[in-house]
Write an enzyme that holds these catalytic residues in place. Structure first.
Site, PDB file in Angstrom:
ATOM      1  N   GLY A  34       0.437  -1.503   0.445  1.00  0.00           N
ATOM      2  CA  GLY A  34       0.208   0.332   0.247  1.00  0.00           C
ATOM      3  C   GLY A  34       1.098   1.125  -0.095  1.00  0.00           C
ATOM      4  O   GLY A  34       0.420   2.226  -0.191  1.00  0.00           O
ATOM      5  N   GLU A  35       1.968   1.043  -0.296  1.00  0.00           N
ATOM      6  CA  GLU A  35       2.694   2.151   0.821  1.00  0.00           C
ATOM      7  C   GLU A  35       3.433   2.768  -1.510  1.00  0.00           C
ATOM      8  O   GLU A  35       2.869   2.072  -2.560  1.00  0.00           O
ATOM      9  CB  GLU A  35       4.395   2.012   0.712  1.00  0.00           C
ATOM     10  CG  GLU A  35       4.438   1.649   2.363  1.00  0.00           C
ATOM     11  CD  GLU A  35       5.795   1.416   3.074  1.00  0.00           C
ATOM     12  OE1 GLU A  35       6.174   1.731   1.915  1.00  0.00           O
ATOM     13  OE2 GLU A  35       5.712   1.357   3.798  1.00  0.00           O
ATOM     14  N   ARG A  90     -13.950  22.305   7.189  1.00  0.00           N
ATOM     15  CA  ARG A  90     -14.987  22.635   7.735  1.00  0.00           C
ATOM     16  C   ARG A  90     -15.183  22.460   9.000  1.00  0.00           C
ATOM     17  O   ARG A  90     -15.886  22.818   9.930  1.00  0.00           O
ATOM     18  CB  ARG A  90     -16.326  20.951   6.790  1.00  0.00           C
ATOM     19  CG  ARG A  90     -17.332  22.196   5.623  1.00  0.00           C
ATOM     20  CD  ARG A  90     -18.046  20.713   5.249  1.00  0.00           C
ATOM     21  NE  ARG A  90     -16.778  19.816   4.038  1.00  0.00           N
ATOM     22  CZ  ARG A  90     -17.778  18.303   3.995  1.00  0.00           C
ATOM     23  NH1 ARG A  90     -18.797  18.439   3.432  1.00  0.00           N
ATOM     24  NH2 ARG A  90     -16.673  18.137   3.421  1.00  0.00           N
ATOM     25  N   HIS A 123     -14.171  26.160   2.292  1.00  0.00           N
ATOM     26  CA  HIS A 123     -15.655  26.627   2.946  1.00  0.00           C
ATOM     27  C   HIS A 123     -14.436  27.296   4.191  1.00  0.00           C
ATOM     28  O   HIS A 123     -14.179  26.449   5.181  1.00  0.00           O
ATOM     29  CB  HIS A 123     -16.078  24.834   3.819  1.00  0.00           C
ATOM     30  CG  HIS A 123     -17.110  24.957   4.623  1.00  0.00           C
ATOM     31  ND1 HIS A 123     -18.113  25.231   4.169  1.00  0.00           N
ATOM     32  CD2 HIS A 123     -16.993  25.232   5.683  1.00  0.00           C
ATOM     33  CE1 HIS A 123     -19.318  24.977   4.829  1.00  0.00           C
ATOM     34  NE2 HIS A 123     -18.341  25.564   6.160  1.00  0.00           N
ATOM     35  N   LYS A 187     -30.303  25.751   8.489  1.00  0.00           N
ATOM     36  CA  LYS A 187     -29.984  24.621   9.320  1.00  0.00           C
ATOM     37  C   LYS A 187     -29.181  24.394  10.535  1.00  0.00           C
ATOM     38  O   LYS A 187     -28.617  25.298  10.879  1.00  0.00           O
ATOM     39  CB  LYS A 187     -28.884  24.407   8.009  1.00  0.00           C
ATOM     40  CG  LYS A 187     -28.264  22.774   8.012  1.00  0.00           C
ATOM     41  CD  LYS A 187     -27.466  22.929   6.861  1.00  0.00           C
ATOM     42  CE  LYS A 187     -25.933  22.872   7.353  1.00  0.00           C
ATOM     43  NZ  LYS A 187     -25.369  21.947   6.022  1.00  0.00           N
ATOM     44  N   SER A 217     -21.922  17.027  -0.597  1.00  0.00           N
ATOM     45  CA  SER A 217     -21.377  15.237   0.333  1.00  0.00           C
ATOM     46  C   SER A 217     -21.984  14.109   0.842  1.00  0.00           C
ATOM     47  O   SER A 217     -22.491  13.132  -0.292  1.00  0.00           O
ATOM     48  CB  SER A 217     -20.710  15.513   1.887  1.00  0.00           C
ATOM     49  OG  SER A 217     -20.185  14.192   2.367  1.00  0.00           O
ATOM     50  N   GLY A 220     -27.498  15.450   2.135  1.00  0.00           N
ATOM     51  CA  GLY A 220     -28.623  15.669   3.223  1.00  0.00           C
ATOM     52  C   GLY A 220     -28.946  17.074   3.538  1.00  0.00           C
ATOM     53  O   GLY A 220     -30.469  16.856   3.400  1.00  0.00           O
TER      54      GLY A 220
END
Ligand code: R5P
Length: 286
Positions: A34-35, A90, A123, A187, A217, A220
């Protein structure tokens, strides 16, 4: 020279065209464990721009550390990072004891390696300017909001642009400019998948509403906003975001909630990409 990875060749091509920079690919080898091993094109000039949009950011941040430090070792003196989507912005405070303030940590990691960091619609909620989050010599935040507004400006009947929360006001206001109406909801979020929206005091009956936000994302926020907007009698609801981070399941949920069209910029490659930002970024680089 503009350095990019294989998965961003399309945007790199547009950016090279917009700037006149020579685009060269960084070769990436993944070892069985995985490296990563990166191989940079050599020789490198003293001034290098690196393109890396930071959706699915964790591995890309390791790539950027390897790439930047290798470029410096190869004699590069001025390094610019173009991250059309800048992740980890965020989490800008510790909402609960013990939480890492990711914005500052990742901002510092990048600022320590790049002289300039350039991004689109980061953001920034509780801070005014990008430099506070990314203390590089130069930190540049461009906005795609006017391009989103222009995309909808000619439509008849004229849409009302609606931001889902107070944070979206800067984008929805800039997208509306002088030509379109806009309003902003309130919100309350109580979990990754749990948001409540209060509509603003504007007439929505019979209107074409475009929900405008910086990022989608889980979807929602847009879904709850669409539900309330259609419930208030809107004739049609579309959505426009700068950064489409949604997967196919989330996109299907948007459609099921009555959102007819999702439009996004190409800061993050997505089926909803309709608005290119390479010219905007290219102008800033030049
Ligand atoms: C947060 O304030 C952002 O502006 C977006 O509204 C939010 O990140 C969207 O996330 P989701 O699509 O998961 O609701």
């Amino acid at each position: 020279m503009l350095l990019h990875f294989d998965d961003e060749a399309l945007f790199a091509g547009s950016l090279a065209q917009a700037t006149g920079l020579e685009a060269r690919q960084v070769h990436r080898h993944r070892f069985p464990d995985g490296e990563l091993k990166l191989t940079l094109p050599v020789p490198l000039p003293s001034d290098v721009v690196v393109l890396r949009s930071l959706h699915h950011p964790n591995e890309k941040l390791v790539e950027l550390v390897l790439l930047a430090d290798a470029a410096r070792a190869l004699g590069v003196r001025r390094l610019t990072l173009v991250a059309p989507y800048l992740a980890y912005m965020r989490q800008d405070k510790a909402f609960h004891p013990g939480e890492a303030v990711s914005q500052l940590i990742i901002g510092r990691l990048l600022a320590e390696r790049f002289d300039t960091v350039l991004t689109v619609d980061p953001h920034l909620h509780r801070i005014a300017v990008l430099e506070e989050a990314v203390p590089a010599r130069r930190a540049v935040a461009l906005s795609a909001a006017p391009l989103i507004g222009a995309h909808f400006a000619g439509r008849m009947p004229q849409p009302l642009l609606l931001g889902p929360d107070a944070e979206s006001e800067r984008w929805v206001k800039a997208a509306a400019g002088a030509q379109l109406d806009y309003a902003v909801c309130t919100k309350r979020r109580s979990g990754d998948h749990d948001v409540r929206i209060e509509l603003p005091d504007v007439a929505l009956r019979g209107r074409h509403v475009v929900l405008v936000d910086d990022v989608a994302s889980t979807g929602g926020t847009l879904i709850e906003c669409a539900r309330r907007t259609l419930g208030a009698g809107a004739a049609r609801v579309d959505a426009a975001v700068t950064h489409a981070l949604l997967d196919a399941a989330a996109e299907a949920r948007l459609a099921a909630a009555g959102i007819q069209e999702l439009v996004s910029t190409d800061t993050v490659p997505h089926a909803s990409n309709r608005i290119g930002v390479a010219a905007l970024v290219g102008n800033a680089l030049r």
